[in-house]
Design a protein around this motif. Sequence first.
Motif, mmCIF file in Angstrom:
data_model
loop_
_atom_site.group_PDB
_atom_site.id
_atom_site.type_symbol
_atom_site.label_atom_id
_atom_site.label_comp_id
_atom_site.label_asym_id
_atom_site.label_seq_id
_atom_site.Cartn_x
_atom_site.Cartn_y
_atom_site.Cartn_z
ATOM 1 N N PRO A 25 0.835 -1.209 0.000
ATOM 2 C CA PRO A 25 0.000 0.000 0.000
ATOM 3 C C PRO A 25 0.867 1.255 0.000
ATOM 4 O O PRO A 25 1.959 1.282 0.562
ATOM 5 C CB PRO A 25 -0.802 -0.119 1.300
ATOM 6 N N GLY A 26 0.376 2.298 -0.680
ATOM 7 C CA GLY A 26 1.065 3.577 -0.678
ATOM 8 C C GLY A 26 2.254 3.660 -1.605
ATOM 9 O O GLY A 26 3.046 4.597 -1.501
ATOM 10 N N HIS A 27 2.386 2.709 -2.534
ATOM 11 C CA HIS A 27 3.556 2.662 -3.407
ATOM 12 C C HIS A 27 3.155 2.640 -4.884
ATOM 13 O O HIS A 27 2.012 2.315 -5.238
ATOM 14 C CB HIS A 27 4.398 1.423 -3.098
ATOM 15 N N LEU A 28 4.160 2.946 -5.730
ATOM 16 C CA LEU A 28 4.053 2.813 -7.173
ATOM 17 C C LEU A 28 5.096 1.818 -7.649
ATOM 18 O O LEU A 28 6.170 1.711 -7.069
ATOM 19 C CB LEU A 28 4.321 4.158 -7.874
ATOM 20 N N ARG A 29 4.787 1.119 -8.727
ATOM 21 C CA ARG A 29 5.794 0.293 -9.393
ATOM 22 C C ARG A 29 6.186 0.982 -10.690
ATOM 23 O O ARG A 29 5.327 1.412 -11.466
ATOM 24 C CB ARG A 29 5.255 -1.106 -9.696
ATOM 25 N N GLY A 77 22.037 -2.179 -6.119
ATOM 26 C CA GLY A 77 21.214 -1.113 -6.677
ATOM 27 C C GLY A 77 21.629 0.274 -6.245
ATOM 28 O O GLY A 77 20.838 1.042 -5.722
ATOM 29 N N TRP A 78 22.881 0.656 -6.526
ATOM 30 C CA TRP A 78 23.483 1.857 -5.951
ATOM 31 C C TRP A 78 23.040 3.157 -6.614
ATOM 32 O O TRP A 78 23.229 4.229 -6.070
ATOM 33 C CB TRP A 78 25.005 1.710 -6.044
ATOM 34 N N GLY A 79 22.416 3.142 -7.767
ATOM 35 C CA GLY A 79 22.196 4.358 -8.547
ATOM 36 C C GLY A 79 21.235 5.355 -7.922
ATOM 37 O O GLY A 79 20.452 5.022 -7.023
ATOM 38 N N TYR A 80 21.265 6.608 -8.437
ATOM 39 C CA TYR A 80 20.355 7.642 -7.921
ATOM 40 C C TYR A 80 19.848 8.569 -9.017
ATOM 41 O O TYR A 80 19.493 9.715 -8.750
ATOM 42 C CB TYR A 80 21.015 8.447 -6.799
ATOM 43 N N SER A 81 19.780 8.076 -10.259
ATOM 44 C CA SER A 81 19.375 8.936 -11.381
ATOM 45 C C SER A 81 18.535 8.130 -12.366
ATOM 46 O O SER A 81 18.976 7.839 -13.475
ATOM 47 C CB SER A 81 20.614 9.508 -12.092
ATOM 48 N N GLU A 82 17.303 7.807 -11.974
ATOM 49 C CA GLU A 82 16.505 6.871 -12.765
ATOM 50 C C GLU A 82 15.327 7.551 -13.459
ATOM 51 O O GLU A 82 14.787 8.552 -12.978
ATOM 52 C CB GLU A 82 15.975 5.741 -11.869
ATOM 53 N N VAL A 83 14.920 6.941 -14.576
ATOM 54 C CA VAL A 83 13.726 7.341 -15.319
ATOM 55 C C VAL A 83 12.995 6.067 -15.716
ATOM 56 O O VAL A 83 13.622 5.084 -16.120
ATOM 57 C CB VAL A 83 14.085 8.141 -16.594
ATOM 58 N N GLY A 84 11.669 6.079 -15.586
ATOM 59 C CA GLY A 84 10.916 4.894 -15.976
ATOM 60 C C GLY A 84 9.445 5.187 -16.140
ATOM 61 O O GLY A 84 8.982 6.327 -15.972
ATOM 62 N N GLU A 85 8.707 4.143 -16.478
ATOM 63 C CA GLU A 85 7.270 4.244 -16.707
ATOM 64 C C GLU A 85 6.517 3.599 -15.545
ATOM 65 O O GLU A 85 6.827 2.471 -15.138
ATOM 66 C CB GLU A 85 6.891 3.534 -18.008
ATOM 67 N N ALA A 94 -5.278 5.469 -6.571
ATOM 68 C CA ALA A 94 -5.731 5.769 -7.928
ATOM 69 C C ALA A 94 -6.469 7.101 -7.960
ATOM 70 O O ALA A 94 -7.376 7.353 -7.163
ATOM 71 C CB ALA A 94 -6.626 4.648 -8.439
ATOM 72 N N GLY A 95 -6.039 7.965 -8.892
ATOM 73 C CA GLY A 95 -6.703 9.248 -9.068
ATOM 74 C C GLY A 95 -6.303 10.325 -8.081
ATOM 75 O O GLY A 95 -6.859 11.422 -8.106
ATOM 76 N N THR A 96 -5.332 10.051 -7.205
ATOM 77 C CA THR A 96 -4.902 11.058 -6.234
ATOM 78 C C THR A 96 -4.247 12.230 -6.962
ATOM 79 O O THR A 96 -3.294 12.040 -7.726
ATOM 80 C CB THR A 96 -3.899 10.464 -5.228
ATOM 81 N N PRO A 97 -4.733 13.459 -6.750
ATOM 82 C CA PRO A 97 -4.135 14.618 -7.430
ATOM 83 C C PRO A 97 -2.650 14.747 -7.099
ATOM 84 O O PRO A 97 -2.238 14.560 -5.956
ATOM 85 C CB PRO A 97 -4.933 15.810 -6.866
ATOM 86 N N GLY A 98 -1.867 15.073 -8.126
ATOM 87 C CA GLY A 98 -0.440 15.293 -7.925
ATOM 88 C C GLY A 98 0.414 14.063 -8.039
ATOM 89 O O GLY A 98 1.650 14.176 -8.136
ATOM 90 N N LEU A 99 -0.193 12.873 -8.023
ATOM 91 C CA LEU A 99 0.592 11.645 -8.143
ATOM 92 C C LEU A 99 0.576 11.146 -9.586
ATOM 93 O O LEU A 99 -0.424 11.294 -10.292
ATOM 94 C CB LEU A 99 0.027 10.551 -7.231
ATOM 95 N N PRO A 100 1.687 10.541 -10.029
ATOM 96 C CA PRO A 100 1.697 9.969 -11.379
ATOM 97 C C PRO A 100 0.670 8.848 -11.512
ATOM 98 O O PRO A 100 0.320 8.173 -10.526
ATOM 99 C CB PRO A 100 3.124 9.436 -11.524
ATOM 100 N N ALA A 101 0.214 8.645 -12.723
ATOM 101 C CA ALA A 101 -0.718 7.559 -13.031
ATOM 102 C C ALA A 101 -0.008 6.507 -13.869
ATOM 103 O O ALA A 101 1.088 6.742 -14.399
ATOM 104 C CB ALA A 101 -1.925 8.108 -13.789
ATOM 105 N N ALA A 102 -0.624 5.343 -13.983
ATOM 106 C CA ALA A 102 -0.054 4.284 -14.817
ATOM 107 C C ALA A 102 0.153 4.817 -16.232
ATOM 108 O O ALA A 102 -0.717 5.481 -16.801
ATOM 109 C CB ALA A 102 -0.976 3.074 -14.827
ATOM 110 N N GLY A 103 1.336 4.537 -16.788
ATOM 111 C CA GLY A 103 1.688 4.999 -18.122
ATOM 112 C C GLY A 103 2.510 6.274 -18.139
ATOM 113 O O GLY A 103 3.113 6.601 -19.169
ATOM 114 N N ASP A 104 2.566 6.992 -17.010
ATOM 115 C CA ASP A 104 3.359 8.223 -16.963
ATOM 116 C C ASP A 104 4.849 7.910 -16.900
ATOM 117 O O ASP A 104 5.264 6.937 -16.245
ATOM 118 C CB ASP A 104 2.985 9.052 -15.732
ATOM 119 N N LEU A 105 5.645 8.753 -17.533
ATOM 120 C CA LEU A 105 7.101 8.689 -17.389
ATOM 121 C C LEU A 105 7.500 9.540 -16.188
ATOM 122 O O LEU A 105 7.088 10.699 -16.066
ATOM 123 C CB LEU A 105 7.810 9.213 -18.634
#
Length: 348
Positions: A25-29, A77-85, A94-105
């Motif tokens: 709970p409270g997380h994104l993948r 997993g030492w890195g600190y400069s990631e980008v993903g979907e 789901a639908g929380t304002p300000g949080l990314p949604a599925a499919g967002d980069l």
Amino acid sequence: MERVVQFTGPRQVEVAEHESAPLPPGHLRVRTRYSGVSAGTELTAYRGTNPYLTRTWDAGARLFREGHAGIAYPVVGWGYSEVGEVTEVSPELAGTPGLPAAGDLVWGIWGHRSEGVVPAERMAGHTLPAGLDALAGTFARVGAIAYNAVLAADLHLGEDVTVFGQGVIGLLTTRLAALSGARVTAVDALDGRLATARAHGALRTLDAREDAVAEEVRAATEGRGADVAIEISGAYPALHEALRSVAVGGRVVASGFYQGDAVGLRLGDEFHHNRVHLVCSQIGGVPPQLTGRWSVERLQRTFLALVAEGRVDTASLVSHVVPAAAAADAYTLLDERPADALQVVLEF
């Protein structure tokens, strides 16, 4: 299966596989696209010189404690400069304002791994700006490090600043200092990086191997010396030369990650006689006098906005995009042939 880059010992790299963890709970993948490799902090763990390998940081006392290691191999997993979907959002979010949604980069920190399970609050506002290439998102953190050093320098329009070290962060520092209205002299030991520094706004360049840097800086400033020097290479001789290069009462910002004993640094010389102000810039926080207005989060977002506006060029700094499976080759390149690389990025 999740793939993770890890150091199993000094100069030993492997890509391990693990079962993907359920989303709490409270997380994104987030499925990783790119992960930038740090040629500074990360290489200290790769080489075995990082202080956490032999000491523990006591956050309460603000001191390192001897006798116990803060990290141990394998360093995972030492890195600190990631980008993903974003591929999964905890249902209650789901639908929380300000949080990314599925499919967002999105951009952020979850390490060199094929997917990140990230607390949602850490990703608020981390959607990649519209029109910005995904690779640019890997510069959010390194850009913030450079930005923080420039804020610590307290630059003013028309002042002279000398930037020691023209790796990726040094080049970004040169660019941001120039945007701030300073006249920048860039110093490095590699000809190719000096040429790149000119393209990023340096008015003058000096070769650390061949030029009498402090003397040249003073000659170019009517004998005063630079108003500010920013040392970002992490080399003690460079820090010493930065102290020699500034005016009486000038400021030196030490923003490199210095390792071992301070061989080559002599504080009884120009530092003492010119009453130089030496300050540390470290990405754990912004300069104390700016904490009411600035934060590390604002540094990162503002830097990416400058890239999106075309005021900072990051694309030209990416020298290698390496498949994550060949991560060991990427670290060997940065360790043994630094002149051949700038920003190295792992692609997942």
